[in-house]
Scaffold this motif. Structure first.
Motif, short mmCIF file in Angstrom:
data_model
loop_
_atom_site.label_atom_id
_atom_site.label_comp_id
_atom_site.label_asym_id
_atom_site.label_seq_id
_atom_site.Cartn_x
_atom_site.Cartn_y
_atom_site.Cartn_z
N LEU A 53 0.87 -1.17 0.00
CA LEU A 53 0.00 0.00 0.00
C LEU A 53 0.91 1.21 0.00
CD1 LEU A 53 -1.79 -2.31 1.61
CD2 LEU A 53 -3.35 -0.35 1.83
N VAL A 54 0.85 2.00 -1.09
CA VAL A 54 1.84 3.05 -1.32
C VAL A 54 1.15 4.41 -1.41
CG1 VAL A 54 3.58 3.89 -2.92
CG2 VAL A 54 3.33 1.43 -2.55
N ASP A 55 1.61 5.35 -0.57
CA ASP A 55 1.10 6.72 -0.65
C ASP A 55 1.61 7.37 -1.93
OD1 ASP A 55 -0.18 9.05 0.06
OD2 ASP A 55 1.50 9.79 1.26
N GLY A 63 5.04 7.98 -5.03
CA GLY A 63 4.45 6.66 -5.21
C GLY A 63 4.61 6.09 -6.60
N LEU A 64 4.49 6.93 -7.63
CA LEU A 64 4.63 6.45 -9.00
C LEU A 64 6.04 5.92 -9.27
CD1 LEU A 64 2.65 8.98 -11.23
CD2 LEU A 64 2.22 6.55 -10.96
N GLU A 65 7.05 6.67 -8.82
CA GLU A 65 8.42 6.23 -9.02
C GLU A 65 8.70 4.94 -8.25
OE1 GLU A 65 13.04 7.85 -8.53
OE2 GLU A 65 11.34 9.15 -7.98
N LEU A 66 8.17 4.85 -7.03
CA LEU A 66 8.36 3.64 -6.24
C LEU A 66 7.70 2.45 -6.94
CD1 LEU A 66 9.19 2.08 -3.72
CD2 LEU A 66 7.10 2.90 -2.59
N GLN A 67 6.51 2.67 -7.49
CA GLN A 67 5.81 1.60 -8.18
C GLN A 67 6.66 1.05 -9.34
OE1 GLN A 67 1.64 2.14 -9.29
NE2 GLN A 67 2.05 1.23 -11.29
#
Length: 443
Positions: A53-55, A63-67
């Protein structure tokens, strides 16, 4: 809830991390938290995770870069985006890049639990399908099909029926590989991304089988402390495999027939109908036509499940496949045991081909495994097979044993006399004389 599902909550706000972690632990999940994208990647590399679950908005790595980075490290991980109303468009972009779903702050605990439960079911399904593919890859060589042999027609039937939703009945003796064929039908079907749910009907009493198949409601019987979904319900959008269908009681046959006709089931102790969509594959070692004639099996249920039949030949009916199967099992077990065994002696292979294998492929696998354990040289000798060492019952049976042995070895070599003579360790003239003696003709 299965402990195999691990959740990672990534948010720069501590109270959000703590609240979600508490909720998920109460639901039975294993939970870890991270305050940044960098910490999340470190946790992922260190411990692994199934659901994140990513903010969407965090300092540094958003969050987009982490995804995108998670997709590189763990392609099967399920990502749920957490966002505020003002960032919904960014969350939609995350969905386009492969996120499973998104939730909007402030959270509704019930909605979050529902979404994570669905994500956990998706993860379990992916893991099951991956395991199924691995098991099939390991086991498929046991469905060896010598060109023109008995198994070639079986695999042709599988290819024909698999893309349809037709019910399949697999018949054959125990140990011939009926469940493996059922799994192959599923793997080649349009439902291959759905679950494959197997039930051994012969191992369960009637009352237990009912609950196992149809599930039950809380309080349906003593010990039913919670609602439980049955195997039929779990097979939704996939394949339900009922092994030993010939052992099912008439009452359960009626219940299954109703589900097959209406595509709706009722849990034990319940009243509400539950829609189900599954493909049915059944298997039995019994002659169901004889069972129907003897009033031990319902005729209407038999016709319902016997739309398309695949019969598996006994191993003694396809001796030409025995050498290939034996080599497959030898490779498998020497690898598992880290043993160096080069192969089989001529006598050992002849003994394998000559033996009638009442337990079929399963018995052959067990025999090779035992021989690998007992082997002390570089090849397996005939003496390592108990059946090869057993003397014939009497002198009068010697001729019958010799004839059967010669016939099986010839069949294993497709009646190549020179090849059979090498296995039998005789010259071709001797073999021709034996064939003439026993009236053995080349087909």
């Amino acid at each position: 809830m299965t402990t195999a599902v691990r959740i990672l909550v990534v948010d720069d706000e501590q109270h959000v991390r703590n609240s979600l972690a508490t909720w998920f632990r109460e639901d039975g999940y294993e939970v870890a938290t991270a305050a940044s994208g960098k910490d999340a990647l470190a946790a992922l590399a260190r411990e692994g995770t199934n659901i994140l679950l990513v903010d969407i908005k965090m300092p540094g790595m958003d969050g987009l870069e982490l995804q995108r980075k998670v997709r590189e490290l763990a392609p099967d991980a399920t990502i749920i985006i957490m966002t505020a109303y003002a960032s919904v468009e960014t969350a939609v972009q995350a969905l386009k890049e492969g996120a499973y779903d998104y939730i909007v702050k402030p959270f509704d605990p019930e909605e979050v639990s529902r979404l994570v439960r669905k994500a956990a079911e998706r993860y379990s399904l992916l893991a099951e399908n991956r395991a199924l593919r691995e098991r099939l890859a390991d086991a498929l060589p046991t469905l060896v099909a010598t060109p023109g042999g008995a198994m070639a027609s079986v695999l042709e039937l599988v290819d024909r029926v698999a893309p349809t939703d037709t019910s399949v009945l697999i018949t054959g003796e125990s140990g011939t590989g009926k469940e493996l064929v059922a799994r192959l039908v599923h793997a080649k079907s349009n439902r291959r991304f759905g679950p494959f749910v197997a039930v051994n009907c012969g191992a369960l009493a009637e009352g237990v089988l009912e609950s196992e198949l149809f599930g039950h409601e809380r309080g349906a019987f003593t010990g039913a402390v919670a609602r439980r979904r049955g195997k039929v319900e779990l097979a939704d959008e996939g394949t339900l495999f009922l092994d030993e269908i010939g052992d099912v009681s008439p009452k359960v046959q009626v219940d299954l027939l109703r589900v097959l006709q209406e595509r709706v089931l009722t849990r034990v102790g319940g009243n509400a109908g539950v829609p189900v969509n599954f493909r049915l594959v059944t298997a039995t070692h019994r002659d169901l036509e004889e069972e129907v004639a003897a009033d031990r099996f319902r005729e209407d249920f038999y016709f319902r499940i016997n739309v398309f039949t695949i019969h598996l030949p006994a191993l003694r009916e396809r001796p030409e496949d025995i050498p290939i199967l034996a080599q497959h099992f030898l490779k498998q077990f020497t690898s598992q045991m880290s043993r160096r065994v080069a192969g089989f002696s001529a006598d050992a292979m002849a003994a394998l081909v000559a033996y009638p294998w009442p337990g079929n492929v399963r018995e052959l696998a067990n025999a090779v495994e035992r021989a690998v354990v007992m082997c002390r040289g570089e090849q397996i000798e005939a003496k390592l097979f108990p059946f090869a060492a057993a003397p014939p019952a009497s002198e009068s049976s010697m001729a019958a044993v010799e004839e059967a042995h010669i016939r099986r070895v010839l069949a294993s070599c497709s009646y190549n006399v020179a090849g059979a003579a090498r296995i039998l360790e005789v010259d071709r003239v001797t073999l021709y004389n034996k064939m003439k003696k026993y009236g053995i003709e080349r087909p």
